[in-house]
Design a protein around this motif. Structure first.
Motif, PDB file in Angstrom:
ATOM      1  N   GLN A  68      67.021  38.856  34.432  1.00 46.47           N
ATOM      2  CA  GLN A  68      66.680  40.348  33.785  1.00 46.47           C
ATOM      3  C   GLN A  68      65.001  40.258  33.736  1.00 46.47           C
ATOM      4  O   GLN A  68      64.481  41.221  34.048  1.00 46.47           O
ATOM      5  N   LEU A  69      64.572  39.034  33.316  1.00 50.18           N
ATOM      6  CA  LEU A  69      63.092  38.890  33.288  1.00 50.18           C
ATOM      7  C   LEU A  69      62.510  39.107  34.355  1.00 50.18           C
ATOM      8  O   LEU A  69      61.243  39.822  34.604  1.00 50.18           O
ATOM      9  N   VAL A  70      62.913  38.417  35.501  1.00 49.47           N
ATOM     10  CA  VAL A  70      62.286  38.403  36.729  1.00 49.47           C
ATOM     11  C   VAL A  70      62.317  39.563  37.500  1.00 49.47           C
ATOM     12  O   VAL A  70      61.142  40.099  38.023  1.00 49.47           O
ATOM     13  N   ARG A  71      63.120  40.309  37.301  1.00 49.51           N
ATOM     14  CA  ARG A  71      63.514  41.612  37.811  1.00 49.51           C
ATOM     15  C   ARG A  71      62.305  42.571  37.116  1.00 49.51           C
ATOM     16  O   ARG A  71      61.674  43.350  38.039  1.00 49.51           O
ATOM     17  N   ARG A  72      62.168  42.332  35.802  1.00 49.43           N
ATOM     18  CA  ARG A  72      61.188  43.151  35.243  1.00 49.43           C
ATOM     19  C   ARG A  72      59.680  42.903  35.614  1.00 49.43           C
ATOM     20  O   ARG A  72      59.080  43.697  36.034  1.00 49.43           O
ATOM     21  N   ILE A  78      54.691  44.211  39.169  1.00 47.90           N
ATOM     22  CA  ILE A  78      53.983  43.932  39.893  1.00 47.90           C
ATOM     23  C   ILE A  78      53.984  44.919  41.121  1.00 47.90           C
ATOM     24  O   ILE A  78      53.038  45.508  41.565  1.00 47.90           O
ATOM     25  N   ALA A  79      55.312  45.532  41.421  1.00 42.67           N
ATOM     26  CA  ALA A  79      55.417  46.499  42.609  1.00 42.67           C
ATOM     27  C   ALA A  79      54.661  47.785  41.963  1.00 42.67           C
ATOM     28  O   ALA A  79      53.882  48.314  42.694  1.00 42.67           O
ATOM     29  N   GLN A  80      54.741  48.124  40.890  1.00 43.86           N
ATOM     30  CA  GLN A  80      54.169  49.416  40.294  1.00 43.86           C
ATOM     31  C   GLN A  80      52.560  49.314  40.194  1.00 43.86           C
ATOM     32  O   GLN A  80      51.974  50.159  40.358  1.00 43.86           O
TER      33      GLN A  80
END
Length: 195
Positions: A182-186, A191-193
């Motif tokens: 979950q933390l990695v996805r966030r 980074i993408a945003q």
């Protein structure tokens, strides 16, 4: 096991209550937990009471004996304070947590809850009713969804451990691996945003 079965035979009562009844020879620490669900009325294995903060799960109590998680709300709030250094302002919990003691505890500390209001329903919708409904919706989707995810994707549906300590380790790894993902996805989303 022998003493348990002998007492069971001598009393000639198939529904007698036996303290710390052994239900598995290979796992003598496992106890039956009556769930009252339609499909499975009794479950076997660990019972885990979690708190969830911002999508991350933390184990508050893990036991192989049955316990009432509704009595654990004050412990959960104290754990939240210990982990994050601030008091919780909003709490979502199912009907098992909505006892008088928990309601009073939350009311005294100004904590908004998802507990269904007691008494006659009011005709007009108030701000507190909207918050209560939103907390109940978020709790139902996030908390119950996280349980399903942990069971299906992180090995908690059927734990194949041979000892009590190994089973506890499996549970901790499953829940905290789900937190790490979950933390990695966030972080990836942030980074993408930013890009």
């Amino acid at each position: 096991m022998y003493r348990q079965q002998k007492a069971h035979f001598e009393n000639n009562n198939s529904r007698e209550s036996v303290k710390d009844r052994i239900v598995s020879i290979s796992k003598p620490y496992v106890r039956p937990i009556v769930r009252g669900k339609e499909v499975k009325s009794v479950e076997f294995g660990a019972k885990c009471n979690n708190i969830q903060v911002d999508g991350l799960s933390f184990i508050e109590k893990l036991s192989f004996n049955a316990f009432n998680e509704g009595t654990r709300l004050t412990h959960c709030l104290k754990m939240h304070r210990k982990l994050f250094g601030v008091d919780a302002k909003k709490v979502g919990g199912d009907a098992g947590y909505a006892g008088s003691a928990n309601r009073g505890y939350c009311k005294d500390r100004g904590i908004q809850t998802s507990f269904v209001k007691r008494g006659r329903p009011s005709l007009e919708k108030k701000e507190n009713d909207i918050i209560r409904n939103e907390l109940a919706r978020v709790r139902a989707t996030r908390m119950e969804g996280s349980f399903g995810t942990q069971k299906e994707h992180y090995g908690l549906k059927r734990i194949k451990a041979r000892t009590k300590l190994t089973e506890i380790l499996y549970i901790f790894f499953g829940i905290h691996t789900a937190n790490a993902v979950q933390l990695v996805r966030r972080e990836v989303n942030e980074i993408a945003q930013a890009a």
